[in-house]
Structures are given as C-alpha cells and as structure tokens.
Design an enzyme around this catalytic site. Structure first.
Site, PDB file in Angstrom:
ATOM      1  N   HIS A   1      -9.454  16.245 -12.765  1.00 58.41           N
ATOM      2  CA  HIS A   1     -10.002  16.752 -11.502  1.00 58.41           C
ATOM      3  C   HIS A   1     -11.231  17.617 -11.709  1.00 58.41           C
ATOM      4  O   HIS A   1     -11.513  18.098 -12.811  1.00 58.41           O
ATOM      5  CB  HIS A   1      -8.942  17.507 -10.707  1.00 58.41           C
ATOM      6  CG  HIS A   1      -8.487  18.798 -11.336  1.00 58.41           C
ATOM      7  ND1 HIS A   1      -7.543  18.821 -12.319  1.00 58.41           N
ATOM      8  CD2 HIS A   1      -8.849  20.081 -11.096  1.00 58.41           C
ATOM      9  CE1 HIS A   1      -7.328  20.097 -12.681  1.00 58.41           C
ATOM     10  NE2 HIS A   1      -8.118  20.868 -11.964  1.00 58.41           N
TER      11      HIS A   1
ATOM     12  N   ASP B   1     -13.476  20.950 -10.389  1.00 53.08           N
ATOM     13  CA  ASP B   1     -13.415  22.238  -9.710  1.00 53.08           C
ATOM     14  C   ASP B   1     -14.772  22.541  -9.103  1.00 53.08           C
ATOM     15  O   ASP B   1     -15.776  22.554  -9.805  1.00 53.08           O
ATOM     16  CB  ASP B   1     -13.084  23.365 -10.691  1.00 53.08           C
ATOM     17  CG  ASP B   1     -11.613  23.424 -11.059  1.00 53.08           C
ATOM     18  OD1 ASP B   1     -11.220  24.327 -11.829  1.00 53.08           O
ATOM     19  OD2 ASP B   1     -10.848  22.553 -10.580  1.00 53.08           O
TER      20      ASP B   1
ATOM     21  N   HIS C   1      -6.217  19.876  -7.257  1.00 51.37           N
ATOM     22  CA  HIS C   1      -6.392  20.144  -8.688  1.00 51.37           C
ATOM     23  C   HIS C   1      -5.310  19.461  -9.495  1.00 51.37           C
ATOM     24  O   HIS C   1      -4.715  20.030 -10.401  1.00 51.37           O
ATOM     25  CB  HIS C   1      -6.423  21.666  -8.921  1.00 51.37           C
ATOM     26  CG  HIS C   1      -7.568  22.329  -8.211  1.00 51.37           C
ATOM     27  ND1 HIS C   1      -8.747  22.626  -8.842  1.00 51.37           N
ATOM     28  CD2 HIS C   1      -7.728  22.677  -6.911  1.00 51.37           C
ATOM     29  CE1 HIS C   1      -9.592  23.168  -7.946  1.00 51.37           C
ATOM     30  NE2 HIS C   1      -8.997  23.197  -6.776  1.00 51.37           N
TER      31      HIS C   1
ATOM     32  N   TRP D   1       0.825  -1.196   0.000  1.00 47.23           N
ATOM     33  CA  TRP D   1       0.000   0.000   0.000  1.00 47.23           C
ATOM     34  C   TRP D   1       0.861   1.249   0.000  1.00 47.23           C
ATOM     35  O   TRP D   1       2.053   1.196   0.273  1.00 47.23           O
ATOM     36  CB  TRP D   1      -1.018   0.011   1.150  1.00 47.23           C
ATOM     37  CG  TRP D   1      -0.473  -0.242   2.526  1.00 47.23           C
ATOM     38  CD1 TRP D   1       0.758  -0.741   2.855  1.00 47.23           C
ATOM     39  CD2 TRP D   1      -1.140  -0.051   3.748  1.00 47.23           C
ATOM     40  NE1 TRP D   1       0.887  -0.850   4.207  1.00 47.23           N
ATOM     41  CE2 TRP D   1      -0.262  -0.440   4.794  1.00 47.23           C
ATOM     42  CE3 TRP D   1      -2.423   0.426   4.099  1.00 47.23           C
ATOM     43  CZ2 TRP D   1      -0.609  -0.361   6.147  1.00 47.23           C
ATOM     44  CZ3 TRP D   1      -2.753   0.505   5.444  1.00 47.23           C
ATOM     45  CH2 TRP D   1      -1.859   0.117   6.459  1.00 47.23           C
ATOM     46  N   ASN D   2       0.243   2.363  -0.320  1.00 51.03           N
ATOM     47  CA  ASN D   2       0.977   3.608  -0.508  1.00 51.03           C
ATOM     48  C   ASN D   2       0.337   4.757   0.240  1.00 51.03           C
ATOM     49  O   ASN D   2      -0.850   4.742   0.518  1.00 51.03           O
ATOM     50  CB  ASN D   2       0.988   4.000  -2.000  1.00 51.03           C
ATOM     51  CG  ASN D   2       1.582   2.920  -2.870  1.00 51.03           C
ATOM     52  OD1 ASN D   2       2.775   2.662  -2.840  1.00 51.03           O
ATOM     53  ND2 ASN D   2       0.739   2.265  -3.644  1.00 51.03           N
TER      54      ASN D   2
ATOM     55  N   HIS E   1     -13.839  27.069  -5.252  1.00 52.62           N
ATOM     56  CA  HIS E   1     -12.458  27.212  -5.712  1.00 52.62           C
ATOM     57  C   HIS E   1     -12.158  28.644  -6.136  1.00 52.62           C
ATOM     58  O   HIS E   1     -11.010  29.108  -6.009  1.00 52.62           O
ATOM     59  CB  HIS E   1     -12.238  26.247  -6.885  1.00 52.62           C
ATOM     60  CG  HIS E   1     -10.876  26.327  -7.535  1.00 52.62           C
ATOM     61  ND1 HIS E   1      -9.714  26.417  -6.819  1.00 52.62           N
ATOM     62  CD2 HIS E   1     -10.517  26.305  -8.850  1.00 52.62           C
ATOM     63  CE1 HIS E   1      -8.674  26.458  -7.649  1.00 52.62           C
ATOM     64  NE2 HIS E   1      -9.142  26.399  -8.897  1.00 52.62           N
TER      65      HIS E   1
END
Lengths: 414, 389, 275
Positions: free
Chosen positions: C82, C84, C78, C70-71, C88
């Site tokens: 992605h 917005d 963003h 796992w990480n 934002h």
C-alpha cells in the site's frame, strides 16, 4: 441397567449413514410452557394462583376451581413411581430404533400424575423418584424420573443419553481457543474425556499468556480459524467439518464503548463481524454437514454451543455496540437452533455476565472466571438444557428480565 | 322441576347389523357407514326416508362428521348427533336416541358406528387423538394406548394380586366364543400357554392382550316398541342406561370406572340386579378393563375380580356368559364400532338371533362401554340393560 | 518544465512500448497478493483498527448470479502492499494536494534506488538504516538523485509465515527501518520522493520509542512525501536504474490505498544481486 459411556467403535465406512429421527414434536401452545423451564434445566408446572392446585398435563384453566390465573412454578419433582411399563413396540420411528423403552407413571407429592421416561436405575413401583424436565432430541421438553436421593448422571443411562450431548469420546471444535475463556474451554473439554479438540486460532503473531501451553496439550490440534474470514471458515469446514461432533463457538470481539463513546461504526462493525457474522459463517460452513451426521451412530454430530452474553437479552449501554452484536448473534443462533433441531442437534446458548478478563477490568465484581464459564459450558453439554445463565449477574439479570423487561432496561440505563 | 331420572319405557332396540370386518380396506369410512345403513333399512323393511334420526360414531370419517353423512347418504333427519366417545359411543348413542324417540323428536333413529382401517390409519388417528395425549403421552414413545393400559394393568396386578393367567382365562374364553362367530377375524383357538408365552408388547401386556384394528361397522335402530311391533321386528327393550365421564379424577391410577357411581341407578331403573343378568358384553380393549367392568358393575367387590375369574367360565354356555361373539380381542376392533360390537351381540342374544353361540334363556343382557384414554385413564364409561320382550 | 517536442515524445513512447515487448525493459511486480492471510497492521486493542483484507462472494456462476463471478471487498487503506499519502500523518494534515485523489500524477511514476540491508536485517530484526550506511551505499552506487523512491531492501517479504513477518514479542514488533537521522538526511539532503519497505510499516517495528516517534512517517509526510509498504521482489531490482509505477487508488480524501507497484527495469540490470 446403567453404564458409563463406552468408547464407540470405528464406523464401517461402506455402511449408509443413518438419518436422524426425532421423538414426536407436536405440542399445544400451553404445553410449551414446559420447555421454558426445561431450557434452563428446571421442572416447572402450572400452579393455580387462586386455589394452589398444581396442573398436569398443562391446561387453560385450573382443574379444581376454573381460575385462569395459572403460573408456571418450579417444582421439587419429588414423587412416587406408581406404575411402569417397558414398551417393546412403538409407532414412532425414533423409539422403534431404541426399543425396548421404559416408561413410568409417577404421582407427584403435589397430587398430579405424570407419564415419564424412566431411568433404568429406578427401582420397580412403588418407589421414590425425582422427576426432572429434560430436552429430548427434538428439543422438546419431556419429563424424566430419576432415582430419588442419588446423584446420577443422565448421560450414564444409555437410553437417556440422547437427551444429553456429553463430550466424552467426541471430537470438539473450539473456535477461539486462544482467549482466556477459549483456553479454559479446551482444558475443560479434555477433562470431560473428549477424544479430540481442534483448537481454533487466528492472528498467529499474538501469543497471549497460556497459549503456548495449549499447543502442548494431549489430543489437541491447533487449526487456523478466523471467523471474520469466509475463506478461513470454509477451508476448515472442508477439511474437518465432517468429523466435528460438537462446535463450541467461543470467538468474540468485545469492546466497552457506550453509544457515543466511540465515533464511527468501525468498532461496532468489528464486534458484529466476529460475534454475529462469525457465527453466521460457522453456521453456513459447519451446519449442513453436521446435520447429515445427526444420527451417525455413537459418534454423531450432537451439539453446538455459542458463547453469547447476558447483554444479548437487554442492552447494557456502557457496552452498547457489543450488546447489540450479541443480540444479533442471539437471533442468528435461534435460527441455527431451528435448523439443527430437525437433525437432533442441540444448540446451547451461554449468557454469562461479565467475564473476569481485560475488557471488563472496570466492572465491579462479581465477575466470572474463564474457568467458571468453561465449567458451565461442559456442564450444559452433559446435561439437558439449551439456555444457560452462569454466575450471579446472569441469574440476576435473567430474573429481572423475566419479571419486567422494561424495568431492567431502565436499571441498565442508569 | 322433577329430580327423578326418567326411565326408558317404550324404547325398543332392533335390527342388529354388522358389516363384516376386514383387516385393511382401501375404502373410506363412508363406505362402511353406507353399507350399515343399507343393511339397517333392508333388515327393517323400511325405506331410507323413514330414518328420521341419525347418530354416528367414527374416528376415520374426517373431514366429515355426521352432518356430511346426511348429504352423502341422502338423509334428511330431524335429529342428528355425533358421538366421539370411542368404546362408550354405543351406549351413549343409545341413550341419546332413546330420549329422542321418547320425546317424539325422532321416530326411527339409526345408530351407526364404523371405521375404515388403512396401513397408516391407526398411527394417524392416534396422532391427533387428544391434546393431553399429544402433549403428555406420545412424546414418550407410546403412540396409541398400549403404554397407558400397561400402566393400569401393572398397577392392578400389583395392588390386587391378579396374575397373567387370570387375564388369559378371559382371552381364551373369548377366543373360544369367537370361533363360533363367522365375522370374527381370528379363526384359530387360543390356549393359555400361547397367551402367556406370546411376545411382550408393553410389559406386562402381551400380544393377545391387544386388539387388532380393522375396518368395519356395527349398527342398530332405536324406535318405540309399538313401531317395532308394527314392523314385525324382533327387538329388545331398553330398561336402563347410564353414562359417566372423567369419574374419580383424584384416583392416582385408574382402577375403577364411572359405573361405580351410577350402577345402583342402572339396576333400579331396570328392575333387576347383577344376579339377574344372563349375558354380559363388556368393552374389552384390554383384559384389565374387562375386570374393571365385572367389579364396577357389581358382580364382585373391587379387587375380587381375579378370584371371580378363577371361579367362573365365560363361554356362551358357561357360568358367566361373557363377550359371547368373541369381543374385540378376538373379533377385531373396527375403530369406534368396537363399542357397538357388544351392543349388537346383546340384541342378538336377547332376541334369540345369535350368529354364533346362543346363550340359553337370555332374558337380560348387560352391555358396557368404556373409552377415550385422554391422558392416563379412560374417561368415558357407560352401561345399558336390554331385556327380551 | 521544458516540453519535449511532440515528435520526440511519440518516438520515446513507441520505443518504450517496443522495449517492453522485446524485454529490453522488464516489468518486475513489487506487489504482494491481496488476500485474507496477508498480515495487516494491528493497533493496540483499545484503538480503532485497520481492517485486514476480506473478500465475500457476490455470486459464483450460481443462483446468486448464474453467468458471472464477482466479489465485494473490504480492507483498510493501509492493507497489503500500500501507499501512504501525506494526509495520513498528523504532520501532513494541512498540506495541499496531500490525499490520494489530489497527489500530482507526475509523482506516481518515478525513479527508484534500492539500498540492500538484507544481510544486516537477517542478523538483527531491529536493524536501523543509518546515515553512514547510506553514504557507504552512495560511495558505491552514486549520490541518490532528487525526487526518487528510496527502497530499503531487507528480504523481509520472504517471510511467508505471518507470525515471523509480524515478529511480535512482549515488547512489540521487531522489524527493520530507518533511524530518525537517516530520514532527515534523505529528506533534507537528498530531497527524496518517498521511502519504501518490505515490512508492514515504513518505520521500524520499535519506532514508537524513537524521537520523534515514527520518524519516517512524521518527517516525510510532513514534507508532502510518500511511503510504500509490504513491497516484495526488491531483490530483483538493481541498486539504481529502475523506475516505479506506483499510483494509489483515487479515493476521495484517501490517506492511502493498496496498489499495484510495478518496477520498470532495463533487462541488463534486472535480477542483479547485491554487489
């Protein structure tokens, strides 16, 4: 007999790679006073503050008057070679591999006798010599007698070459070759006759002045390297780590905010990410594989240079978080030095004062030109030092720090 | 307070013991010390409990010193000393023991010097030899004293015109003496050509300028003369003894030892001069030090050593009987016993009990010790004169 | 909103699931893979920077954890493909339900139209989508319905060289986007839900010089609408007829987040090239 470094032959790939051996490392604590000067390239011996007598070997009380006010003082190193020998046999593996080995007994003008490594270019006893402090392959201070009155390069003496990390004929990785300092380092290393420079770069959409020309330089290969990206560092190490002789870590992220000048930790984190963790990633990826090649014949892994900052020594509050990140990098580099020493690989730290780049625009001169930093880096590889303070500001702050670190803290915090 | 130095009246030196040398041994130093003690006790016809003083010199006894040996060997002495002075240990042990016997602090003192020699012994003992050697000599590759004595030899040759053949003459003569000594590890004669042509070790020193480390021990007893007579032991009388440490520290390169400072007293105390000495046993870690001792003990002026060597012969029947058992250079150096090698040979000579060649009419023997290259010079020096009874 | 009765709802959902299985409705992934090499937006150096995507292993079936891999991740909101949210932009800062955790969920699945500007963008990196181009598109494909995503296809996602993707020169970035009039039109005349692009911003690369600067961000977020950036595979979508599933991570007061953008496309329309 002396001769400039010759191009090494290609290594026979089926032969076992020689493992690194080191000269004797043990020193008493008081004798480690020598390495404090040698790290900077200075010959320092103890001088009695009461009667003026110079002491050697290093000791705990004045040999003449028993005073314990002994101060490490810079010496001229001028002396007379009064006797010499050539060892044909040694119990130490390191020296056994390098027989025969010339040693001298020198009487300094100050009236102490020194056992020294003897440069082949020194004439027989009696003759005038200049004694210098150098770092041997174990990173410990040793004394070397050079011919007096002549300008000679340590690296050109085959027996003493081990005390240097001359870039000639070597393969060098410059981790950020795109910054002004990085570009200057690439050029300086090529001028010092490196065989190959890997020019690390990231953010390929950025094309600062001078960068296009770097790609055109001979013996220079652009390699993608982002020290904030573990994958990038590991991939590059996997590709060419086993061929890198010298790492020059020029990657840095420098912003110029005081502690309260930029809300939040993101700027500081970016500085840490490059300056400290970038070094950590590089160390983990390249360190072990370089250690394995610490004695790989004439084309061995030999040195690692970190571009730190004089601010690593004492925080410069106007660049508060940058200073902190450099202090962290300094600590990491000390750990790296401890590891690499065992393989005979020198870790050199550069502590320049402000560099004449965009981020130091508002600082008054003197500021270091990128080319001056590059010259200092190449000079440190050709010499026998491990801590380098290039430029007037760095020298000034170092002197203040050593004299009274608390005073420097106040002075910088004004 | 009387300033006059007391003499050594009434001090006898007896029972010279050698535990045969071995090139390598798996046994520890304690084994050789024990063997020497046994030979002392048997040779004197006494019981172990009669030994009430013990003086020890060894490089490989660690982690023990003399104290550990008392329990190890079952002794309960009322006088104990440990002398870490290398080739000067024998002379210094003798001086200490003599004073103890004169003062009544002990009646029979065993002086034992011995060492084992294992594959890595030499490297290990030199690695922790002295602070200055660790800090200022070994980093330069000269583990062990060869480099330092090469400096001294080269300097002496350059300053006084000594030639390799001068040193070689001493070595050849010593080998000749050694051939008569069954304990010597070297069994073949040495010619001057072989000496001169041997491989270089540390210029200008060649193979036969250097001792061969080995395992072994040498020992003797010190007691009052009256006790020696009552025990029926052949013995020598101690007539004078000197020691000096770190002499002439301002000499840029060592070319003389402490004997210069105290030799007049030595001869005055013994009531003899250099011309009266019938046999001389010097500490021969390197030939140049032999020349120091010849000069510094008054047999010729400083710098005239080479000429002296050319004029004399050094075999037991020569004009200047010298290191008559072969010296360390031909017998071997059993560590700290190297200094005692000459002392037990001197006892044997003046008591007419030479194992090898006997010097005729050996009435006065001069024994000299030197040692402890702490940095760039041997710090310890000492000498004693033994007289026949 | 009129409620369908539950039986019809169950049927519609079942039919939808079947359509997915049979391929009658295809799922097109409009998402770039989130990795460290994908270009991230770069602000002028003296400003705060959005982080590029970074991944650090916690363990990899090794001494740091023998049975698992796992990480830990780090990235800006963003980064990569992605979303917005209105909060934002400064023009949307005071609107209700304007952050990723408060956006009405019904807005997260919505129809989409795709306006193909790929040829024009290939010829001119600074191509601006204007009202007349939109109207010409509408003449062919019909009026843009209200509350839908308008996706500007430029095929910019095919530029896999990061330098070409960012396309900087000394005066800045050169990437296509909508002009201010077009944004006002889409918002005021067509009531769009949001605007999506294949480039690193919904606005054109030179939008800092428009009036107002960054008009797509300014107007849309100011009206509580949304943006999608770094989309890919828009060339697989029909001009009309798709629906997007585009839910950002439910981040507390989030201004946006990387997300998986999936297009649902009737199979007879999928992969249709620009007419």
């Amino acid at each position: 007999m002396s001769d400039t470094i010759k191009r090494p032959k290609r290594k026979n790939p089926i032969l076992r790679t020689r493992a690194p051996t080191l000269p004797p490392e043990r020193r008493s604590r008081i004798a480690l006073g020598l390495v404090r000067g040698a790290a900077l390239g200075r010959l320092e011996l103890q001088r009695c503050a009461e009667c003026g007598a110079i002491q050697y070997p290093p000791r705990e009380a004045c040999v003449r008057c028993l005073s314990q006010e002994l101060e490490w003082t810079v010496m001229s190193g001028e002396g007379e070679l009064v006797s010499e020998t050539t060892l044909r046999h040694s119990q130490e593996l390191f020296f056994r591999e390098r027989m025969p080995w010339r040693l001298g007994l020198v009487r300094l003008a100050e009236g102490v006798s020194l056992v020294v490594h003897l440069d082949a270019r020194c004439g027989p006893a009696p003759s005038a010599v200049k004694v210098e402090a150098a770092l041997d392959r174990a990173g410990q201070a040793v004394l070397v007698a050079r011919p007096a009155g002549r300008d000679t390069t340590l690296a050109d003496e085959p027996k003493l070459r081990d005390m240097t990390s001359d870039p000639r004929f070597r393969k060098v990785l410059v981790t950020d070759a795109k910054s002004p300092v990085g570009q200057a380092v690439v050029r300086a290393v090529l001028e010092a006759s490196a065989d190959l420079v890997w020019a690390g770069h990231c953010e390929p959409w950025k094309n600062p002045p001078g960068w296009a020309a770097i790609a055109e330089l001979p013996k220079t290969t652009l390699v993608p390297l982002d020290v904030t990206d573990t994958k990038s560092v590991n991939e590059l190490a996997a590709e060419l780590g086993f061929k890198v002789d010298i790492v020059i870590n020029t990657a840095e992220h420098h912003r110029t905010f005081g502690l309260f000048g930029r809300a939040g930790v993101e700027t500081a984190r970016a500085e840490m990410e490059t300056n400290c963790f970038g070094l950590l990633r590089l160390a983990q990826a390249f360190g072990p594989i370089m250690q394995a090649r610490g004695a790989d014949g004439d084309s061995s892994a030999i040195a690692w240079v970190n571009l730190l900052s004089i601010y690593a020594l004492s925080n410069f509050p106007q660049h508060a978080t940058y200073s902190a990140s450099m202090a962290a990098a300094l600590s990491v580099s000390q750990a790296l030095r401890a590891e690499m020493r065992h393989a005979g690989i020198r870790v050199i730290n550069m502590f320049p004062g402000p560099i004449d780049d965009e981020w130091n625009q508002l600082l008054l001169p003197p500021k270091l030109a990128p080319s001056a930093v590059a010259r200092a880096i190449v000079g440190s590889l050709k010499g026998s030092v491990e801590d380098v303070y290039p430029g007037d500001i760095a020298q000034d702050w170092l002197a203040r720090f050593r004299d009274n670190p608390k005073a420097l803290e106040r002075e910088l915090g004004r | 307070m009387v300033n006059r130095i007391a003499g050594y009246e009434g001090v006898a030196v007896a029972v010279p013991v050698t535990v045969p040398y071995e090139r390598f041994s798996i046994r520890g130093a304690h084994w050789f010390m024990a063997r020497a003690l046994k030979q002392l006790v048997d040779g004197a016809g006494i019981s172990k409990d009669d030994i009430d003083g013990l003086c020890v010199a060894s490089f490989t006894l660690a982690p023990d010193s003399a104290v550990g040996l008392t329990q190890h060997l079952g002794l309960s002495p009322r006088w104990l000393d440990h002398i870490p002075m290398g080739g000067a240990s024998a002379i210094v042990s003798l001086r200490r023991a003599a004073r103890a016997v004169q003062a009544g602090d002990a009646e029979i003192v065993a002086c034992i010097a011995g060492d084992t020699n294992q594959i890595d012994s030499f490297r290990q003992s030199t690695a922790s030899f002295s602070m200055f050697a660790q800090d200022a000599v070994y980093p330069y590759g000269a583990g062990g004293p060869n480099g330092s004595f090469a400096f001294l030899t080269a300097y002496y040759m350059r300053t006084y015109g000594a030639k390799p053949a001068d040193f070689g003459k001493l070595c050849v003569a010593q080998r000749s003496n050694a051939l008569r000594n069954p304990n010597a590890l070297f069994k073949k004669p040495l010619t001057l050509d072989e000496y001169l042509g041997a491989r270089l070790v540390a210029d200008p020193l060649r193979l036969f300028d250097c001792v061969m480390p080995c395992a072994g021990a040498d020992a003797f007893l010190v007691m009052c003369e009256e006790r020696a007579r009552r025990l029926g032991l052949p013995h020598a009388r101690l007539t004078g003894a000197i020691e000096r440490h770190n002499a002439f520290p301002d000499d840029p390169v060592q070319h003389r030892g402490g004997w210069v400072m105290d030799r007049d007293h030595l001869y005055a105390a013994a009531g003899v001069g250099p011309a009266d000495i019938d046999v001389i046993e010097v500490y021969d870690d390197y030939p140049v030090v032999c020349v120091f001792q010849i000069e510094d003990l008054g047999f010729c002026a400083k710098g005239e050593g080479p000429e002296f060597i050319r004029r004399h012969s050094f075999e037991a029947n020569g004009s200047f009987p010298f290191n008559t058992s072969g010296g360390q250079l031909s017998v071997g150096q059993a560590g700290a016993a190297g200094g005692t090698l000459g002392l037990v040979e001197a006892i044997r000579q003046v008591t007419g009990q030479a194992i090898g060649a006997q010097v005729e009419h050996a009435r006065h023997a001069l024994v000299s010790g030197y040692g402890m290259i702490n940095f760039d010079r041997g710090l310890c020096s000492g000498a004693a004169i033994l007289a026949a009874t | 909103m009129k409620q369908h009765d539950s039986a019809a709802g169950i049927e519609i959902l079942a039919g939808f699931t079947t359509a997915l299985t049979t391929g009658a409705i295809r799922i097109i992934d409009l998402t770039q893979t989130l990795g460290p090499d994908f270009p991230s937006i770069v602000m002028p150096p003296e400003m705060g920077q959005s982080r590029a995507f970074r991944m650090e292993e916690i363990s990899h079936y090794d001494e740091r954890g023998g049975g698992w891999y796992w990480n830990n991740l780090s990235f800006g909101e963003h980064t990569g493909t992605h979303f917005d949210a209105p909060i934002h932009w400064v023009s949307g800062r005071d609107l209700p339900n304007s952050s990723t955790d408060t956006i009405p969920v019904n807005d997260l699945i919505a129809p989409a139209v795709v306006i193909d500007c790929s040829k024009e963008s290939a010829d001119d990196a600074d191509f601006l989508l204007r009202v007349d181009f939109i109207k010409a598109w509408e003449a062919k494909h019909g009026k843009i319905p209200p509350r839908c995503w308008v996706l500007m296809r430029t095929d910019w996602s095919k530029k896999t060289d990061p330098a070409a993707y960012q396309n900087y020169d000394e005066v800045g970035q050169h990437t296509p986007g909508p002009d201010p009039d077009a944004v006002r039109f889409l918002l005021n005349e067509r009531d769009v839900l949001g605007f999506g692009t294949e480039t690193i911003g919904t606005d054109a690369g030179q939008a800092a010089h428009f009036l107002p600067p960054y008009p797509c961000h300014y107007y849309l977020h100011g009206a509580g609408r949304y943006g999608l950036q770094c989309l890919t595979n828009l060339d697989q979508l029909p001009p009309t007829g798709s629906s997007l599933i585009a839910p950002p991570l439910k981040i507390l007061k989030g201004s946006g987040s990387p997300l998986r953008v999936l297009a649902l496309v009737p199979s007879n329309l999928a992969g249709v090239a620009r007419p």
